[in-house]
Design an enzyme around this catalytic site. Sequence first.
Site, PDB file in Angstrom:
ATOM      1  N   ASP A  98       0.826  -1.215   0.000  1.00 22.46           N
ATOM      2  CA  ASP A  98       0.000   0.000   0.000  1.00 22.46           C
ATOM      3  C   ASP A  98       0.855   1.256   0.000  1.00 22.46           C
ATOM      4  OD1 ASP A  98       0.950  -0.487   2.584  1.00 22.46           O
ATOM      5  OD2 ASP A  98      -0.989  -0.249   3.580  1.00 22.46           O
ATOM      6  N   ASP A 101       7.233   3.564   3.281  1.00 24.76           N
ATOM      7  CA  ASP A 101       7.516   4.662   4.200  1.00 24.76           C
ATOM      8  C   ASP A 101       9.010   4.629   4.536  1.00 24.76           C
ATOM      9  OD1 ASP A 101       6.783   6.748   5.977  1.00 24.76           O
ATOM     10  OD2 ASP A 101       6.433   5.360   7.611  1.00 24.76           O
ATOM     11  N   VAL A 151      -1.528   9.026   5.952  1.00 26.66           N
ATOM     12  CA  VAL A 151      -2.691   8.913   5.077  1.00 26.66           C
ATOM     13  C   VAL A 151      -3.520   7.672   5.393  1.00 26.66           C
ATOM     14  CG1 VAL A 151      -1.757  10.257   3.164  1.00 26.66           C
ATOM     15  CG2 VAL A 151      -1.225   7.824   3.304  1.00 26.66           C
ATOM     16  N   ASP A 157      -4.934   2.204   6.888  1.00 22.84           N
ATOM     17  CA  ASP A 157      -5.704   2.384   8.115  1.00 22.84           C
ATOM     18  C   ASP A 157      -5.061   3.352   9.096  1.00 22.84           C
ATOM     19  OD1 ASP A 157      -3.538   0.470   8.781  1.00 22.84           O
ATOM     20  OD2 ASP A 157      -4.528   0.419  10.732  1.00 22.84           O
TER      21      ASP A 157
END
Length: 172
Positions: A98, A101, A151, A157
């Site tokens: 997803d 980071d 986000v 989530d």
Amino acid sequence: MEVKINTLIDQETLEKRIREMAEELDRIYAGKELRMIGILKGSVYFLCELTRHMKTPVTLDFISVSSYGNGMAPEGEIRFTKDLDESVEGQEVILIEDIMDTGRTLSYLMEVMKKKNPASLRVITLLDKPSRRVVDIEPWMTGFTIPDKFVVGYGLDYAQQYRNLPYIGTVE
Ligand code: IMP
Ligand code: MG
């Protein structure tokens, strides 16, 4: 929990870009078969939308790791909570994430996956926050590069909530 969510990437923009990515994958993997591996749970909305637009034969598998607790701060440690169901030996493999980071999750997963001897191994991420990277790893394909903001939505989530928002929003 009261939080305000501001739209960062709307549904139309997301789905247009995901369709482009599907077309690109079809061109690159023409004549081949693909094993697409979703990293649970965040990647599921992206994985569904992406593969739905692809013509390349794909098979799916899922792995689960946890690197974050229930909030917005990293826990540091990565735990492997679900392994693959099927062997990937000799397969063209893509890991679907997803968001990239710090890069810790994917760098760990790449090491684990390499030992399973796939024919090829690449990483696709819907979102990338390159400014947060602490390990030397780049996705092979990225949907959107975003600023250093937390986000949610489209699978992402905050304390397990907001995954089903049809857009990507920032949490205030
Ligand atoms: P990394 O190991 O630091 O690259 O973290 C990747 C994982 O952290 C992602 O798979 C997400 O589960 C989570 N994460 C990182 N940034 C965000 C965010 O902005 N919103 C929600 N989850 C995030
Ligand atoms: Mg995740």
